[in-house]
Scaffold this active site. Sequence first.
Site: not given
Length: 271
Positions: A2, A260
């Site tokens: 999140p 990432r």
Amino acid sequence: MPEGHTLHRLALLHRERFVGAAVRVSSPQGRFAEGAALIDGRVLTGSEAHGKHLLHHYESGVTVHIHLGLYGKFYDSALPMAAPVGQVRMRMIGAGERGESGFGTDLRGPNACEILTPPEVEALTDRLGADPLRADADPEQPLRRIRRSRRPIGALLMDQAVIAGVGNVYRAEVLFRHGISPYRPGSGVSAEEWGAIWADLVELMPVGVATGLMHVVRPEHDHGEPSYAPDRPRTYVYRRAGAACRVCGATVVHAVLEGRNLFWCPNCQPG
């Protein structure tokens, strides 16, 4: 994982539902049993977020620090709550547990759910960069670190010690909105460009707090190919590798930067 708006949205919800009254706290799973015993029956005096960290402050002076990580989630319920299901790290029950009013919530799967003392809270927040969702944030703080660094701006925006709360979606989208390559060194980002990026985050992220969704596409571009998921608003580049750029028609590309996933348009974000 999140992004910051989710934690600020939770902090707001918990202020509305729990702050100002005693709460019952338990750990059905057992892993937070000692911490729960310290705060069970105490008044929750504050609920706030800093970046991706949620902080519950109690009248006794201790704080519960929660980091959801990849799998953590709160599951809310009206009262009375049913028996716990699964690995519930922490259960909170607010006022009205014997009546029809009141709320409860179960926390499952967080990276962290722990008791912190005031010095430990200060040490935690001191490690974090400025949070665009906090009124006390100083945009000059991340700018100083960015301008001194040769790391790519795409990596710096994900570094929570530089700027707190920005994740993969906001990173990809805000760089696209300002035409900046994610590989440009931080030292190559001007103060004016950083000011525009910060102002954009200050405008975009509260929308996520209010709606629970990340709205990042300008109205004039919000058409054509649907979003990457049916329950998500459209994005410019995030999870759109191989698709046509919504602005110029070039192919959106993908790479991995510091572990990432990274998405950008090489035409709109040259360099």
